[in-house]
Design an enzyme around this catalytic site. Structure first.
Site, PDB file in Angstrom:
ATOM      1  N   GLN A   1      -2.151   2.071  10.428  1.00 20.43           N
ATOM      2  CA  GLN A   1      -0.825   2.496   9.138  1.00 20.43           C
ATOM      3  C   GLN A   1       0.085   2.912   9.984  1.00 20.43           C
ATOM      4  OE1 GLN A   1      -3.675   2.406   7.744  1.00 20.43           O
ATOM      5  NE2 GLN A   1      -4.134   1.550   6.396  1.00 20.43           N
TER       6      GLN A   1
ATOM      7  N   ASP B   1      -2.981  10.713  -1.469  1.00 22.17           N
ATOM      8  CA  ASP B   1      -3.004   9.458  -3.079  1.00 22.17           C
ATOM      9  C   ASP B   1      -3.319  10.148  -4.646  1.00 22.17           C
ATOM     10  OD1 ASP B   1      -3.948   8.255   0.217  1.00 22.17           O
ATOM     11  OD2 ASP B   1      -3.166   6.187  -1.302  1.00 22.17           O
TER      12      ASP B   1
ATOM     13  N   ARG C   1      -7.619  -0.415  -6.816  1.00 21.68           N
ATOM     14  CA  ARG C   1      -8.388   0.361  -5.974  1.00 21.68           C
ATOM     15  C   ARG C   1      -8.523   1.963  -6.689  1.00 21.68           C
ATOM     16  NH1 ARG C   1      -4.501   1.073  -0.525  1.00 21.68           N
ATOM     17  NH2 ARG C   1      -6.742   2.152   0.148  1.00 21.68           N
TER      18      ARG C   1
ATOM     19  N   ARG D   1       0.652  -1.256   0.167  1.00 22.88           N
ATOM     20  CA  ARG D   1      -0.052   0.294   0.187  1.00 22.88           C
ATOM     21  C   ARG D   1       0.916   1.215  -0.045  1.00 22.88           C
ATOM     22  NH1 ARG D   1       2.543   1.939   3.926  1.00 22.88           N
ATOM     23  NH2 ARG D   1       0.850   3.474   3.608  1.00 22.88           N
TER      24      ARG D   1
END
Lengths: 309, 309
Positions: free
Chosen positions: A175, A216, A77, A46
């Protein structure tokens, strides 16, 4: 040396399974694109830049089945634009008959170099004694080099500028508490994990000098999609006059997405939040550019509009 | 009927062990004040009004050792003022030779009645179709009656005013996901659990019409100490024009504390956040009155300064 989350060896892409960290360091061997797609979907790998690099290698594993692999990988994703970036660039290589493996290796090397430059540019924004709040993981595990936001924090610490790092645990999949804490601990950077909802109290007490995160997807107008909770940090930072620095490679900037409203936000399984109860699990949120102090890329701090790159 | 977290029976205070909910409903039988103090410290009973009532019964169990029990109970948790309120009032009863058990029963009855009135007053602040964000647990488990913020939400839902409740999971101990979700589910109120850091995204999408919470202490100037994360919700609500209603009995208002800066904030064990790593675990934060839309008590919505009650 930071731990890279991926390596290409003996004809396969090996991925460090990040769902098992920090308890176990297990490498997944992927010989087919479907295995990489599965690893991306379940977050074994990720971080927007890392899934871009992993996608590049997956396309190299696809051989003549490029479009089939591209469709599968592109569906894993929706929010990180690096996946689409890798597919678009890989298609050009494939159609011109170039070596996808050579290209993927170059994508990885370019990411390592981009991370190094981002860290340099971001370090220049920090003052000595900085106490930095970070969210999710944007260190080496999220890219293929030093990291984005996390790489900048570690570089700034090596430069003597960082006094303390506040690591938001980053629910639901932790995370921050699992990955960022693991990385900072190995590097020797002083840190404390806090619940995500502690950020306000820390800022109100004057204990945060900067917020530094990755991204992102960054829209053409500078709006930033990043792990859910980033928008909350941005609103708090704005109230307290704390700068918010977003560190991301140019491959995360998407001129084709006009604003944050056009960024697809992944909604993941409610069971990641709580088992057996009604829940809602947005994986990302959007921070409007007005709340962002700096967008730091390998080309330096840039300002929107991002109409071409 | 809401589940009360405590009951006095056969010469002992029985407490529903909230650390085990929702998995197990186990009642702890406390025959001595030390057992109640231990239950308060480890959050088997929690919520400012509930620990006030539990403290009253614990003082009744102390017999002639009033001051010893008061010192022990007063040392358990620093932020909620209801503990001190119960000790101060209980001392008056003890010194005048009254029955502490009769007094404790009256404290419980008064809380039940206060909850009922708070719910009435708070319901009047909501419009039909309200989608309410709440944090931590301020339902029946947090008091001895309907609850404060949570009691108001349930009453407003029964009045047909509530369309949906967003339950922040409330890390680290998940009082939202464990306790509030359990209460709302039993009552049939429609809800979804979300991570604490989802509040910003929900407000940005226009999915929150009001924030409603309880309080652990309200200072004379109206500043509110409540579960960590409340301040963050307040800042977000302010940005989005969403009202923040704080529902708390008068026993939570402390005229002796001039402002939020003077409220002692409990710091709990870091292992509640993460095991084996450096962590910081503030249990509460302070929301300045300027971010509070309403402070709703059993006497109606009140405005500071709270110089006498």
């Amino acid at each position: 040396m930071p731990t890279s989350p991926l390596r290409f060896a003996d004809g396969a892409l090996e991925l460090l399974d990040q769902t098992l960290l920090p308890g176990e360091e297990r490498w997944l061997r992927c010989e087919r694109p479907e295995q990489v797609a599965d690893a991306i979907r379940r977050l074994a790998v990720r971080g927007a830049p890392a899934i871009g690099v992993a996608c590049a290698y997956a396309l190299a594993l696809a051989g003549p089945d490029f479009e089939q692999a591209a469709a599968l990988l592109g569906s894993t994703r929706p929010t990180a634009v690096n996946l689409r970036w890798a597919i678009d660039h890989g298609r050009g290589v494939f159609e011109s008959g170039g070596s996808l493996l050579e290209w993927a290796r170059q994508v990885e090397r370019d990411q390592v170099e981009a991370d190094r430059r981002m860290a340099e540019h971001a370090t220049a924004l920090l003052s000595p004694g900085s106490r930095i709040f970070t969210h999710c993981n944007s260190g080496a595990l999220a890219t293929a080099g030093l990291g984005t936001g996390g790489g900048a924090i570690e570089a700034a610490w090596r430069a003597g500028l960082v006094e303390h790092v506040w690591v938001g645990e980053t629910r639901p999949l932790l995370q921050g508490a699992r990955l960022t804490a693991w990385e900072l601990g190995r590097a020797g950077v002083p840190f404390q994990v806090v619940t995500d909802s502690s950020a306000g109290a820390l800022m109100a007490r004057g204990l945060v000098d900067a917020v530094m995160v990755g991204a992102d997807r960054i829209a053409a107008n500078g709006d930033v999609a990043n792990k859910i909770g980033t928008y909350t940090l941005a609103v708090l930072a704005d109230r307290h006059g704390v700068p918010l620095h977003v560190v991301a490679p140019l491959s995360t900037v998407d001129p084709a997405t006009p604003s944050g409203a056009a960024i697809p936000i992944e909604e993941r399984d409610p069971s990641e939040v709580v088992a057996g109860l009604p829940a809602l699990n947005y994986a990302f949120d959007v921070t409007p550019y007005e709340l962002v102090t700096s967008i730091v890329t390998e080309a330096g701090a840039l300002s929107p509009p991002f109409t071409e790159l």
